[in-house]
Design a protein around this motif. Structure first.
Motif, mmCIF file in Angstrom:
data_model
loop_
_atom_site.group_PDB
_atom_site.id
_atom_site.type_symbol
_atom_site.label_atom_id
_atom_site.label_comp_id
_atom_site.label_asym_id
_atom_site.label_seq_id
_atom_site.Cartn_x
_atom_site.Cartn_y
_atom_site.Cartn_z
ATOM 1 N N ASN A 336 16.778 90.393 89.740
ATOM 2 C CA ASN A 336 17.996 90.572 88.534
ATOM 3 C C ASN A 336 19.261 90.487 89.151
ATOM 4 O OD1 ASN A 336 15.869 91.048 86.784
ATOM 5 N ND2 ASN A 336 15.694 92.858 87.285
ATOM 6 N N ALA A 337 19.303 91.245 90.512
ATOM 7 C CA ALA A 337 20.819 91.052 91.018
ATOM 8 C C ALA A 337 21.075 89.655 91.181
ATOM 9 C CB ALA A 337 20.779 91.986 92.186
ATOM 10 N N SER A 340 22.243 87.912 88.234
ATOM 11 C CA SER A 340 23.468 88.392 87.687
ATOM 12 C C SER A 340 24.578 87.472 88.620
ATOM 13 C CB SER A 340 23.820 89.816 87.856
ATOM 14 O OG SER A 340 22.745 90.559 87.031
ATOM 15 N N MET A 344 27.440 84.709 87.125
ATOM 16 C CA MET A 344 28.684 85.153 87.431
ATOM 17 C C MET A 344 29.326 83.726 88.160
ATOM 18 S SD MET A 344 30.895 88.122 89.629
ATOM 19 C CE MET A 344 29.946 87.761 91.280
ATOM 20 N N THR A 358 23.764 86.125 83.449
ATOM 21 C CA THR A 358 24.134 87.460 83.290
ATOM 22 C C THR A 358 23.567 88.291 82.457
ATOM 23 O OG1 THR A 358 26.239 86.384 84.083
ATOM 24 C CG2 THR A 358 26.120 88.684 83.659
ATOM 25 N N THR A 359 23.312 87.740 81.389
ATOM 26 C CA THR A 359 22.795 88.484 80.318
ATOM 27 C C THR A 359 21.454 88.776 80.539
ATOM 28 O OG1 THR A 359 24.213 87.612 78.421
ATOM 29 C CG2 THR A 359 22.289 88.854 77.815
ATOM 30 N N GLY A 361 19.874 88.858 83.800
ATOM 31 C CA GLY A 361 19.748 89.623 84.782
ATOM 32 C C GLY A 361 20.177 91.112 84.530
ATOM 33 N N MET A 362 21.321 91.136 83.672
ATOM 34 C CA MET A 362 21.930 92.639 83.482
ATOM 35 C C MET A 362 20.888 93.458 82.794
ATOM 36 S SD MET A 362 25.832 92.212 83.454
ATOM 37 C CE MET A 362 26.214 93.759 83.110
ATOM 38 N N THR A 365 17.694 94.310 84.635
ATOM 39 C CA THR A 365 18.071 95.597 85.314
ATOM 40 C C THR A 365 18.110 96.949 84.671
ATOM 41 O OG1 THR A 365 19.456 93.917 86.766
ATOM 42 C CG2 THR A 365 19.846 96.340 87.209
#
Length: 391
Positions: A336-337, A340, A344, A358-359, A361-362, A365
């Protein structure tokens, strides 16, 4: 019940603790002697020195008290969670009021260390309460497990560095046979050579480099494959050694694993949590995420501890299964990191694709961050019920 240390083990534990204390004190003294050591690294080293001092003192006490055949008190404090939570709020408030430029000074180390340690002990206290007084670890067992987990960082770091180099070589070799791969290698080589004389001056240049498929693939191999394998094996090594000394119940093996993960998580929170230094809200946000990362490390180590508990009860197949589950959860957390980061950097060229990465992954998380404490506290309740019925 804790089995007594042998005389040789007691003496070795005390000597190890004394050596760690001396090394930690010397490191802290050297940091304050050299006036130029006023940066983030000096603050991190000071924090690590304080950890070494406290763990060394704990090992010295554990060895001496065991040698004297003194009873070891239980690490069971019903109101411990309230104390930890109160101190977290106080330290966070002090952190908000502390000037950002102070964050990179050694004097800031106790505050940084406090917000790295207290959330982990908050989780441990809740896990212990869920397990019950009669299955709680003694302070000697807790110190031994924490020290083992913290020391495993010394082994994991160089192995991960070697893994990074190998991963980069593998990615380059694969890129050579992929259309356009050779051109990307040449571009990145020229960029690295340019940075040797003209380092990047803004974040856009850094993001441009990270956006390279070569960099993203290397990050994937390191953080999703190598790091979970190395860290989960290293921080729970003491569990296998412990089997030659005592055979605790399943709930206690879970607690042993949690304590191993706690030691590792504290060291990692000190180092990785320093990424936001120099910006008050960034630092506090990073330390908040490290609190949930500590729960993740404690959960994965606890699962492996539970696997060792079943292993000693002749269910050998449970140990590799436990390692597999722990590594998979850890890999998902790190994935997930990476997603993200990928989102980015790709947002500069494709805002839609970057937003999706990003969505996702976050979002994942956040789900894992909520699941880790829930499972960490809930599993001991189930184990306690199971063992009570079995008894």
């Amino acid at each position: 019940m804790e089995k007594p240390f042998t005389p040789a083990l007691s003496i070795l534990t005390a000597i190890t603790g004394a050596a760690i204390m001396v090394g930690s004190i010397l490191t802290a003294v050297l940091i304050f002697i050299f006036p130029q050591a006023v940066d983030a690294m000096a603050m991190i080293l000071t924090s690590l020195s304080l950890v070494g001092l406290l763990l060394g003192l704990g090992l010295l006490w554990a060895g001496w008290s065991a040698q004297q055949r003194l009873p070891a008190p239980l690490a069971y404090i019903p109101w411990g969670w309230a104390v930890c939570l109160t101190l977290i709020v106080i330290l966070a408030g002090v952190g908000l009021l502390t000037p950002a430029e102070w964050q990179q000074r050694p004097i800031f180390a106790p505050l940084h260390l406090g917000l790295a340690v207290l959330p982990a002990f908050l989780w441990l206290n809740l896990v212990t309460l869920a397990a019950g007084r009669y299955r709680a670890l003694t302070f000697r067992e807790l110190i031994a497990a924490m020290s083992s987990g913290a020391a495993s960082v010394v082994v994991a770091l160089p192995v991960e560095i070697v893994g990074f180099v190998i991963s980069a070589l593998v990615v380059v070799l694969v890129a050579l046979v992929v259309p356009g791969g050779a051109a990307e290698i040449s571009r990145m080589s020229a960029l690295v050579e340019q940075w040797q004389f003209m380092p990047p001056t803004d974040m856009e240049q850094v993001l441009e480099a990270i956006a390279s498929p070569l960099v993203l693939a290397t990050l994937f191999l390191v953080f999703v494959v190598i790091a979970p394998l190395v860290e989960e094996v290293g921080k729970t090594l003491v569990m296998g050694v412990m089997g030659f000394w005592q055979r605790p119940g399943l709930t206690q093996t879970f607690l042993w694993g949690a304590a191993c993960g706690l030691g590792f998580a504290i060291v990692e929170s000190i180092t990785n949590g320093a990424n936001g230094l120099g910006e008050v809200k960034g630092w506090l946000g990073g330390m908040g995420m490290r609190a949930f990362a500590a729960a993740m490390h404690m959960l994965t180590s606890s699962i492996i501890g539970l696997g060792w508990g079943f292993f000693w009860r002749k269910r050998r197949w449970m140990l590799p299964l436990a390692y597999g589950i722990a590594m998979l959860f850890h890999a998902l957390w790190n994935l997930n990191a990476v997603m993200s980061i990928g989102g980015m950097v790709t947002s500069t060229s494709s805002s839609t694709l970057g937003l999706v990465f990003t969505t996702v992954g976050m979002g994942l998380t956040a789900l894992l961050a909520l699941f880790a404490p829930f499972a960490l506290i809930g599993i001991p309740v189930l184990l306690r019920s199971y063992e009570t019925k079995a008894e």
